[in-house]
Enzyme design. Structure first.
Site, PDB file in Angstrom:
ATOM      1  N   ASP A   1       0.921  -1.267   0.107  1.00  0.00           N
ATOM      2  CA  ASP A   1       0.096  -0.124   0.064  1.00  0.00           C
ATOM      3  C   ASP A   1       0.892   1.264  -0.139  1.00  0.00           C
ATOM      4  O   ASP A   1       0.589   2.230  -0.566  1.00  0.00           O
ATOM      5  CB  ASP A   1      -1.012   0.032   1.115  1.00  0.00           C
ATOM      6  CG  ASP A   1      -0.381  -0.513   2.550  1.00  0.00           C
ATOM      7  OD1 ASP A   1       0.819  -0.992   2.449  1.00  0.00           O
ATOM      8  OD2 ASP A   1      -1.001  -0.248   3.585  1.00  0.00           O
TER       9      ASP A   1
ATOM     10  N   ASP B   1       1.286  -2.528 -13.530  1.00  0.00           N
ATOM     11  CA  ASP B   1       0.113  -1.413 -14.460  1.00  0.00           C
ATOM     12  C   ASP B   1       0.291   0.015 -14.245  1.00  0.00           C
ATOM     13  O   ASP B   1       0.231   1.039 -15.015  1.00  0.00           O
ATOM     14  CB  ASP B   1      -1.364  -1.996 -14.252  1.00  0.00           C
ATOM     15  CG  ASP B   1      -1.609  -2.753 -15.387  1.00  0.00           C
ATOM     16  OD1 ASP B   1      -0.578  -3.421 -16.285  1.00  0.00           O
ATOM     17  OD2 ASP B   1      -2.727  -2.777 -15.895  1.00  0.00           O
TER      18      ASP B   1
END
Ligand code: ATP
Length: 345
Positions: free
Chosen positions: A218, A246
């Site tokens: 995170d 991505d």
């Protein structure tokens, strides 16, 4: 002698691989590398010609080659076929045949092309990172998996040997680069990640020259947007790598710029990140930079010719700046861009 199996594939695949092969041939002529190229059917074109996406002859050739250069596969023409005949099935089968367990995805903002990045130029400047993602394990493949009417379950699972082998790929890559490695996990919550972290630390003992640190996934997502320039090599498991690669892929500003490599037990495979782009296929306008940079990765990771790869990268950067293709707001055709790269070499 090095044998390169070329799998042009579908859509813009043949156009961009042709460009990459032209660049490799130009280098070969200048440097006497002894490269030879064999073109083989794969993907949708192989379905049309041979009734299957990964024909036997292609299978034999890739197993014997020193490297595979792949274009792109698939397109609306083959979308209606049963699953085993779909071009994408060929890709899964290729990865399995060659035991490719690590995916290498560089994201580099080319100096002078910072305005293409969705980030502010001062943040995009100098970004040059490599994500090493585990490709064959983790939650996408873990057992047990299943579903009932009201529940569904998947299993995140890694064994130590699976972590060790992909970690080695990342450390070796870091050795060839700026010698910094960040391993990404969720060790504050997941047992799998605790094992991941312990195992990566054990592998690090064999690489004293590489500086290892850890990030939670995170926090890593935040850092990749806020200050991506601080990272060199990023090592991560399958699902975290899927998401972070991505995210990183948008940093350079165009899909057409991104190369990739998949390595493992067998012949390594090099391919641009973009797909077959049927909307522009056959028009001569595809940006071949991703494919040419994939050929540069081939020089580094399959043939151990990193200095030549750097020459190719510099030539591509020069051509992008002075002769950009349409996806970057310029007007250079695939052919003109390729010529510009070869001249700059
Ligand atoms: P896939 O589903 O296989 O990823 P796709 O066509 O849906 O294929 P991409 O081909 O990856 O997706 O790219 C999406 C769009 O980006 C294309 O339709 C095309 O317009 C553009 N694009 C992708 N690659 C290039 C390239 N090399 N040069 C120029 N434009 C590109």
């Amino acid at each position: 002698m090095s044998q390169i199996a070329v799998l042009p594939g579908d859509g813009i695949g043949p156009e961009v691989t042709e460009a990459a092969v032209r660049v490799l041939k130009a280098l070969d002529e200048a440097e006497g590398l002894g490269l030879s190229f064999e073109f083989l059917p794969f993907g949708g074109e192989a379905v049309d010609a041979h009734g299957e996406p990964f024909p036997q002859a292609t299978r034999r050739a890739v197993l014997e080659a020193d490297a595979v250069l792949l274009g792109a596969i698939g397109g609306p023409r083959w979308d209606g076929l049963p699953r085993e005949k779909r071009p994408e099935q060929g890709l899964l089968s290729l990865r399995k045949t060659l035991g490719l367990y690590a995916n290498l995805r560089p994201a580099k903002v080319i100096p002078g092309l910072e305005p293409l990045s969705p980030l502010r130029p001062e943040i995009a400047r100098g970004v040059d990172l490599l994500i090493v993602r585990e490709l064959t394990g983790g939650i996408y493949f873990g057992e047990p998996r299943g579903q009932s009417e009201t529940e569904a379950w998947n299993t995140m699972r890694y064994s130590q040997p699976e972590i060790v082998r992909v970690a080695r790929v990342a450390f070796e890559a870091a050795k060839k680069r700026r010698k910094q490695l960040v391993s990404v996990d969720k060790a504050n919550v997941l047992e799998v990640s605790a094992l991941w972290r312990r195992t990566v630390e054990a592998v690090a003992e064999n690489y004293p020259e590489v500086d290892l640190s850890h990030q939670y996934v995170d926090a890593m997502a935040m850092h990749l947007v806020r200050s991506p320039g601080q990272f060199d090599v990023v090592l991560t498991g399958n699902i975290f790598g899927d998401i972070l690669s991505d995210l990183a892929s948008v940093l350079p500003g165009s899909l057409g710029l991104l190369p990739s490599a998949s390595v493992g037990e067998g012949t390594p495979v090099f391919e641009p990140v973009h797909g077959s782009a049927p909307d522009i296929a056959g028009k001569g306008v595809a940006n071949p930079a991703g494919a040419i940079l994939s050929a540069a990765m081939l020089l580094t990771y399959a043939l151990d010719l990193a200095p030549l790869a750097e020459r190719v990268e510099r030539a591509v950067a020069y051509a992008l700046k002075h002769n950009p293709p349409p996806d970057l707001g310029g007007s250079a055709s695939t052919d003109a861009f390729t010529q510009a790269v070869i001249r700059a070499l």
